[in-house]
Write a protein that holds these residues in place. Structure first.
Motif, short mmCIF file in Angstrom:
data_model
loop_
_atom_site.label_atom_id
_atom_site.label_comp_id
_atom_site.label_asym_id
_atom_site.label_seq_id
_atom_site.Cartn_x
_atom_site.Cartn_y
_atom_site.Cartn_z
N ASP A 57 1.35 -10.79 0.66
CA ASP A 57 1.20 -10.02 -0.58
C ASP A 57 0.99 -8.53 -0.33
O ASP A 57 0.99 -7.74 -1.27
CB ASP A 57 0.02 -10.56 -1.40
CG ASP A 57 0.27 -11.98 -1.89
OD1 ASP A 57 1.45 -12.35 -2.09
OD2 ASP A 57 -0.71 -12.72 -2.08
N ILE A 58 0.82 -8.13 0.92
CA ILE A 58 0.63 -6.72 1.24
C ILE A 58 1.98 -6.01 1.19
O ILE A 58 2.92 -6.41 1.85
CB ILE A 58 -0.03 -6.53 2.62
CG1 ILE A 58 -1.41 -7.18 2.63
CG2 ILE A 58 -0.10 -5.05 2.98
CD1 ILE A 58 -2.07 -7.19 4.00
N ILE A 59 2.05 -4.96 0.38
CA ILE A 59 3.28 -4.17 0.26
C ILE A 59 3.31 -3.12 1.37
O ILE A 59 4.28 -3.01 2.11
CB ILE A 59 3.36 -3.47 -1.12
CG1 ILE A 59 3.27 -4.49 -2.24
CG2 ILE A 59 4.65 -2.65 -1.22
CD1 ILE A 59 3.04 -3.88 -3.63
N TYR A 60 2.23 -2.34 1.46
CA TYR A 60 2.12 -1.36 2.53
C TYR A 60 0.67 -0.94 2.71
O TYR A 60 -0.19 -1.22 1.88
CB TYR A 60 3.02 -0.14 2.28
CG TYR A 60 2.58 0.80 1.18
CD1 TYR A 60 1.92 1.99 1.47
CD2 TYR A 60 2.87 0.54 -0.15
CE1 TYR A 60 1.53 2.87 0.47
CE2 TYR A 60 2.50 1.41 -1.16
CZ TYR A 60 1.83 2.58 -0.84
OH TYR A 60 1.45 3.45 -1.83
N ALA A 61 0.42 -0.27 3.84
CA ALA A 61 -0.90 0.26 4.16
C ALA A 61 -0.74 1.75 4.40
O ALA A 61 0.25 2.19 4.99
CB ALA A 61 -1.46 -0.43 5.40
N GLU A 62 -1.73 2.51 3.93
CA GLU A 62 -1.68 3.96 4.05
C GLU A 62 -3.02 4.49 4.55
O GLU A 62 -4.07 4.16 4.00
CB GLU A 62 -1.37 4.58 2.69
CG GLU A 62 -1.36 6.09 2.68
CD GLU A 62 -1.05 6.65 1.30
OE1 GLU A 62 -0.56 7.78 1.26
OE2 GLU A 62 -1.30 5.98 0.28
N GLY A 67 -10.39 5.71 6.67
CA GLY A 67 -10.12 4.34 6.26
C GLY A 67 -8.65 4.14 5.95
O GLY A 67 -7.81 5.00 6.21
N THR A 68 -8.36 2.98 5.39
CA THR A 68 -6.98 2.61 5.08
C THR A 68 -6.92 2.00 3.70
O THR A 68 -7.73 1.12 3.36
CB THR A 68 -6.46 1.59 6.11
OG1 THR A 68 -6.58 2.15 7.43
CG2 THR A 68 -5.02 1.22 5.85
N ASN A 104 2.55 7.52 11.59
CA ASN A 104 1.14 7.49 11.98
C ASN A 104 0.24 7.12 10.81
O ASN A 104 -0.85 6.61 11.00
CB ASN A 104 0.69 8.83 12.56
CG ASN A 104 1.16 9.00 13.99
OD1 ASN A 104 1.47 8.03 14.67
ND2 ASN A 104 1.22 10.23 14.44
N SER A 105 0.70 7.36 9.59
CA SER A 105 -0.11 7.11 8.40
C SER A 105 0.29 5.88 7.61
O SER A 105 -0.37 5.56 6.62
CB SER A 105 -0.04 8.33 7.47
OG SER A 105 -0.54 9.46 8.10
N PHE A 106 1.38 5.19 7.98
CA PHE A 106 1.87 4.09 7.16
C PHE A 106 2.33 2.89 7.98
O PHE A 106 2.83 3.02 9.09
CB PHE A 106 3.09 4.53 6.33
CG PHE A 106 2.83 5.62 5.35
CD1 PHE A 106 2.22 5.34 4.13
CD2 PHE A 106 3.19 6.92 5.63
CE1 PHE A 106 1.99 6.34 3.21
CE2 PHE A 106 2.96 7.93 4.72
CZ PHE A 106 2.35 7.65 3.51
N MET A 107 2.22 1.71 7.35
CA MET A 107 2.86 0.47 7.80
C MET A 107 3.37 -0.20 6.54
O MET A 107 2.74 -0.10 5.48
CB MET A 107 1.86 -0.45 8.52
CG MET A 107 1.40 0.08 9.85
SD MET A 107 0.29 -1.06 10.72
CE MET A 107 1.46 -2.29 11.32
N PHE A 108 4.52 -0.89 6.62
CA PHE A 108 5.06 -1.53 5.42
C PHE A 108 5.54 -2.94 5.71
O PHE A 108 5.82 -3.30 6.85
CB PHE A 108 6.20 -0.70 4.80
CG PHE A 108 7.49 -0.75 5.58
CD1 PHE A 108 8.49 -1.63 5.21
CD2 PHE A 108 7.71 0.09 6.66
CE1 PHE A 108 9.68 -1.68 5.92
CE2 PHE A 108 8.89 0.04 7.37
CZ PHE A 108 9.88 -0.85 7.00
#
Length: 160
Positions: A57-62, A67-68, A104-108
């Protein structure tokens, strides 16, 4: 400290070891079973308190500050959750859940990707969010998405 999975891939590509990086990606992709996407991940709910969300269900992390922010689909709504660790500290857990490091700031999560732009490199997600792909991760993301697309095409053929 050992290199993260994504940092190791970037290092291989910089060494012009694209074949080795591709092999590492294939192994990682095969290791991520369907089961991992149902793994639960604890996050801080916007109203306070901790809740568990599924990796699928995770779309992306920023990354934000120290923190994130974790953006996920919950009950057909997009919700912004929080973790007090940096994206680097969460990288291994998020990778196991199928997310790709693109900056460096994102994962999708590639399940939510609808378009990949080559110039400039970036990813469009279902929630209308555009995430840049940094030069560092450009080759890694392209190779991973190629493997991901081939895997999905094979799955679809097997279903037919």
């Amino acid at each position: 400290m050992p290199l993260s999975f994504w940092a190791a891939l970037v290092k291989q590509i910089k060494r012009a070891s694209v074949m080795k990086a591709t092999l590492l990606l294939r192994q990682q992709f095969e290791k991520q079973s369907h089961q991992n996407s149902f793994q639960k991940f604890s996050v801080i709910h916007p109203d306070g308190g901790y809740v568990f969300i599924k990796g699928k269900d995770i779309i992306y992390a920023e990354s934000e500050g120290h923190g994130t922010n974790i953006y996920a689909v919950t009950l057909h709504k997009n919700v912004k959750y929080r973790r007090n660790e940096t994206i680097g500290e969460l990288e291994n857990d998020l990778t196991q859940m199928g997310l790709i490091r693109n900056h460096n700031s994102f994962m999708f999560n590639p399940e939510f990707m609808i378009q990949y732009d080559m110039e400039p490199d970036g990813v469009h997600l279902e929630n209308r969010k555009y995430l840049p792909v940094s030069e560092t991760y450009e080759q890694v993301v392209r190779v991973y998405l190629h493997i991901y697309h081939n895997h999905k095409s094979t799955e679809k053929k097997e279903e037919d």
